[in-house]
Structure formats: structure tokens, C-alpha cells
Design an enzyme around this catalytic site. Structure first.
Site, PDB file in Angstrom:
ATOM      1  N   SER A  63      81.778 -52.672  68.817  1.00 22.16           N
ATOM      2  CA  SER A  63      81.360 -54.018  68.393  1.00 22.16           C
ATOM      3  C   SER A  63      80.859 -54.097  66.961  1.00 22.16           C
ATOM      4  O   SER A  63      80.783 -55.199  66.409  1.00 22.16           O
ATOM      5  CB  SER A  63      80.232 -54.508  69.302  1.00 22.16           C
ATOM      6  OG  SER A  63      80.712 -55.426  70.227  1.00 22.16           O
ATOM      7  N   LYS A  66      82.797 -55.958  64.392  1.00 20.96           N
ATOM      8  CA  LYS A  66      82.820 -57.428  64.383  1.00 20.96           C
ATOM      9  C   LYS A  66      82.090 -58.014  63.171  1.00 20.96           C
ATOM     10  O   LYS A  66      82.395 -59.114  62.731  1.00 20.96           O
ATOM     11  CB  LYS A  66      82.201 -57.954  65.689  1.00 20.96           C
ATOM     12  CG  LYS A  66      82.958 -57.477  66.923  1.00 20.96           C
ATOM     13  CD  LYS A  66      82.215 -57.775  68.233  1.00 20.96           C
ATOM     14  CE  LYS A  66      83.001 -57.266  69.433  1.00 20.96           C
ATOM     15  NZ  LYS A  66      82.294 -57.477  70.717  1.00 20.96           N
ATOM     16  N   TYR A 188      92.507 -56.354  67.815  1.00 24.29           N
ATOM     17  CA  TYR A 188      91.113 -56.243  68.259  1.00 24.29           C
ATOM     18  C   TYR A 188      90.821 -54.858  68.849  1.00 24.29           C
ATOM     19  O   TYR A 188      89.815 -54.229  68.524  1.00 24.29           O
ATOM     20  CB  TYR A 188      90.812 -57.353  69.280  1.00 24.29           C
ATOM     21  CG  TYR A 188      89.461 -57.230  69.928  1.00 24.29           C
ATOM     22  CD1 TYR A 188      88.312 -57.620  69.263  1.00 24.29           C
ATOM     23  CD2 TYR A 188      89.340 -56.698  71.215  1.00 24.29           C
ATOM     24  CE1 TYR A 188      87.061 -57.487  69.856  1.00 24.29           C
ATOM     25  CE2 TYR A 188      88.094 -56.573  71.814  1.00 24.29           C
ATOM     26  CZ  TYR A 188      86.961 -56.965  71.131  1.00 24.29           C
ATOM     27  OH  TYR A 188      85.733 -56.821  71.713  1.00 24.29           O
ATOM     28  N   TYR A 239      73.596 -57.653  71.858  1.00 30.75           N
ATOM     29  CA  TYR A 239      73.905 -58.112  73.208  1.00 30.75           C
ATOM     30  C   TYR A 239      72.807 -59.025  73.727  1.00 30.75           C
ATOM     31  O   TYR A 239      72.194 -59.758  72.970  1.00 30.75           O
ATOM     32  CB  TYR A 239      74.157 -56.915  74.143  1.00 30.75           C
ATOM     33  CG  TYR A 239      75.205 -55.981  73.606  1.00 30.75           C
ATOM     34  CD1 TYR A 239      76.520 -56.416  73.456  1.00 30.75           C
ATOM     35  CD2 TYR A 239      74.897 -54.687  73.230  1.00 30.75           C
ATOM     36  CE1 TYR A 239      77.495 -55.578  72.949  1.00 30.75           C
ATOM     37  CE2 TYR A 239      75.877 -53.837  72.734  1.00 30.75           C
ATOM     38  CZ  TYR A 239      77.166 -54.284  72.598  1.00 30.75           C
ATOM     39  OH  TYR A 239      78.120 -53.456  72.085  1.00 30.75           O
ATOM     40  N   VAL A 257      79.179 -50.414  71.857  1.00 30.02           N
ATOM     41  CA  VAL A 257      79.112 -49.564  73.047  1.00 30.02           C
ATOM     42  C   VAL A 257      79.497 -48.112  72.764  1.00 30.02           C
ATOM     43  O   VAL A 257      79.384 -47.257  73.643  1.00 30.02           O
ATOM     44  CB  VAL A 257      79.952 -50.122  74.232  1.00 30.02           C
ATOM     45  CG1 VAL A 257      79.402 -51.452  74.719  1.00 30.02           C
ATOM     46  CG2 VAL A 257      81.430 -50.220  73.880  1.00 30.02           C
TER      47      VAL A 257
HETATM   48  N1  GLU Z   1      85.910 -52.911  72.469  1.00 30.74           N
HETATM   49  C1  GLU Z   1      84.804 -53.242  73.282  1.00 30.74           C
HETATM   50  C2  GLU Z   1      85.180 -54.295  74.282  1.00 30.74           C
HETATM   51  O1  GLU Z   1      85.935 -55.152  73.952  1.00 30.74           O
HETATM   52  C3  GLU Z   1      83.676 -53.698  72.390  1.00 30.74           C
HETATM   53  C4  GLU Z   1      82.436 -53.842  73.164  1.00 30.74           C
HETATM   54  C5  GLU Z   1      81.204 -53.617  72.379  1.00 30.74           C
HETATM   55  O2  GLU Z   1      81.028 -52.647  71.640  1.00 30.74           O
HETATM   56  O3  GLU Z   1      80.349 -54.472  72.539  1.00 30.74           O
HETATM   57  O4  GLU Z   1      84.776 -54.289  75.405  1.00 30.74           O
END
Ligand code: GLU
Length: 303
Positions: A63, A66, A188, A239, A257
């Protein structure tokens, strides 16, 4: 600031938590990571880099990627993204479908999965290749031309990413996808599977600590937009525990994650902590302890 002392204090505070938590295994390949690792790095706006522990070991960005796709989209000066995604904390898990249905395909913020998928979709439309554009940015900011995606993790995500598919198809149904769903998701999954060390990620994070100025001195995005990304990190970056992070740590952070946490201290530095074991929200236990110690050792918590 005596960074060597700060790093020592951070490592000491994190040590008892190394190996705690649960390594993410909903993406099967991430479950293979050795849990007893920990690294911490700081890159300063003065051009210095400090670190300790496993700070040169690469881990899955997940994440945290992002933050950089959002910076690239806003770098196109394209404020229209804010018609496709909001800027509010969600109060639901990062991959939840419930709110997205109720709110008619407009995700709450760019850091939960549907919001990030929209941002990648926009970057794909703007650039023609979202993943390559992100990889080029990260290579340039770290000065490391061999920075790459872990193909095994990306394939593992693509194989098991049905919830992300559900989110993206739901948004497509509401008219909030510009490209074919599978094409956007391919970008993605690869962006999430880029591997970087704490040191590399701290160097890349300087982009925001310098309010949008790249390593070569050029501007990627406006100062105002760079500041706003950091604001969204504080409110939505960790989160469903962003409130707790603000309360306990008081630094704008983005977690992933893969166990990484990137913190931005504007005009001063970018700091990265990494430990693969996660708590129930998806934040690294040891990295959160490290950021807590970092805020205290520097007295740079913003509250
Ligand atoms: N690639 C992970 C997903 O789409 C990212 C999740 C994350 O790091 O929050 O579930």
C-alpha cells in the site's frame, strides 16, 4: 539532530517487538517472508541517510506505493481525480466492499484499495503505463536503476486478488473506471509488488518532505498538493487505525501489508520502519513501535 542516537533509540524500542504480529498471507507469496527482520532508515532533506538493522533488505511496498501513484496523478495537475475518490477516513477495512456499494462506487479515500485502484486507473489513462511511470519515478528518486517488481508476489496477488477484482468491477458498474478492469488491476498488482529497502523508500519519501521537489531539483507536483497528500497520510494512511496512530505517534504515516511504514516530517526528513509481523489492522507491530520511538526521540510529533 543526532541521528545516530535517534537510530539507536529506535532500534532499542523496536527490538522487543521484532517477530511479533502475523505476516500477511492472504497474498500467499507474502506469507513466505521471514518474520524476524527489522529495519529503520531516515533520509534528510540535507541529503544524509542513516539507518540500522535490516535497512538495506528489500520488502514488498504494497500500500505504500499508493502515496506515489497519487503524487504522479496530482503531478499531472489533474484535480479531476477528486471527483472519482473522496478524502475521508473509511472506518472500514482497506478491502471492504460495503461502503463502496452504499456510496455508489466512489471510494472514501485514495489509500484504501478501491481508491488506490481508481488512482492507478487515472494514472494509466494519463500516462499510458501506470506501472512503468511509477517505477521510473522510484528509480529516479532513489538513484537506483535496478529497482524492480517481485514477479512472484505480483503473480500471487493476481491469482488471489478476487476481492480487488470485485471492488474494481463494482466501480466499473458505477462508471468509475476508465480502462478495462483487468488492465488497471495488472498495473495495480505490479505497483504493490515493487520491492524496496527502508533506505530506498526513505529517499523516495523525500519527494513529499520537500513538498513536491524531486531529487534532481525539478518539481513533480505543487507544494499545496504535496502537503495535502501528507495530510491524507495522517487521516487515512494506516488503515482503520489512523486515529490510533495520530494519538500514539503523531506523525503522518503510510503503511503497507508488506510491513513497511513511511513517515514524512515536512522540511526535515522521511523515515521508514519495516518489520513483517502485522497487527489486526494490517500495520506492522515493530514498525509502529519504531515510529513511536522516533517521534519521541526527535520530539517531532506534530501535536
Ligand atoms: N496489494 C495489496 C492488496 O491489494 C495492498 C494492501 C495493502 O498493503 O494495504 O490487497
Amino acid at each position: 539532530m543526532d541521528y545516530d542516537r535517534v537510530i539507536e533509540q529506535v532500534l532499542t524500542a523496536a527490538r522487543p517487538h521484532v517477530g511479533e504480529g502475523k505476516v500477511a498471507d492472504y497474498i500467499p507469496d507474502l506469507g513466505n517472508v521471514e518474520p524476524r527482520q527489522f529495519g529503520f532508515a531516515v533520509a534528510t532533506t540535507d541529503g544524509e541517510v542513516y539507518g540500522g538493522g535490516d535497512w538495506e533488505t528489500r520488502f514488498s511496498l504494497q500500500s505504500i506505493s499508493k502515496v506515489f501513484t497519487l503524487a504522479l496523478v496530482l503531478g499531472h495537475d489533474d484535480q479531476s481525480i477528486w471527483r472519482r475518490v473522496h478524502r475521508e477516513p473509511s472506518g472500514t477495512p482497506f478491502n471492504s466492499l460495503i461502503q463502496l456499494e452504499i456510496e455508489r462506487g466512489i471510494p472514501r479515500n485514495p489509500f484504501i484499495n478501491p481508491g488506490a485502484i481508481v488512482v492507478t486507473d487515472q494514472l494509466l489513462a494519463d500516462s499510458g503505463d501506470a506501472f512503468a511511470t511509477l517505477r521510473e519515478l522510484l528509480r529516479a528518486e532513489t538513484g537506483n536503476p535496478d529497482l524492480h517488481v517481485d514477479g512472484v508476489t505480483a503473480a500471487s496477488e493476481a491469482r488471489t486478488g478476487n476481492r480487488n477484482r470485485a471492488l474494481a468491477y463494482l466501480m466499473a458498474d458505477f462508471g468509475n473506471m476508465l480502462n478495462p478492469v483487468e488492465e488497471t488491476l495488472g498495473h495495480y498488482f505490479r505497483q504493490c509488488s515493487i520491492v524496496m529497502s527502508c533506505k530506498e523508500l526513505a529517499l523516495a519519501g523525500l519527494l513529499l518532505a520537500r513538498h513536491g521537489i524531486r531529487a534532481d531539483g525539478s518539481r513533480l507536483l505543487s507544494e499545496r498538493d504535496a502537503r495535502r497528500i501528507v495530510a491524507i497520510m495522517l487521516t487515512c494512511g494506516t488503515y482503520d487505525a489512523a486515529g490510533e496512530f495520530a494519538y500514539r505517534i503523531g506523525l503522518p504515516c503510510k503503511s503497507g501489508v508488506g510491513g513497511g511504514v513511511l513517515a514524512i516530517i515536512p522540511n526535515r526528513c522521511a523515515a521508514v520502519a519495516w518489520g513483517p509481523g502485522l497487527d489486526e489492522h494490517g500495520n506492522s507491530v515493530s514498525a509502529a513501535a519504531a515510529m513511536d520511538a522516533f517521534g519521541k526521540a526527535t520530539d517531532w510529533t506534530i501535536f
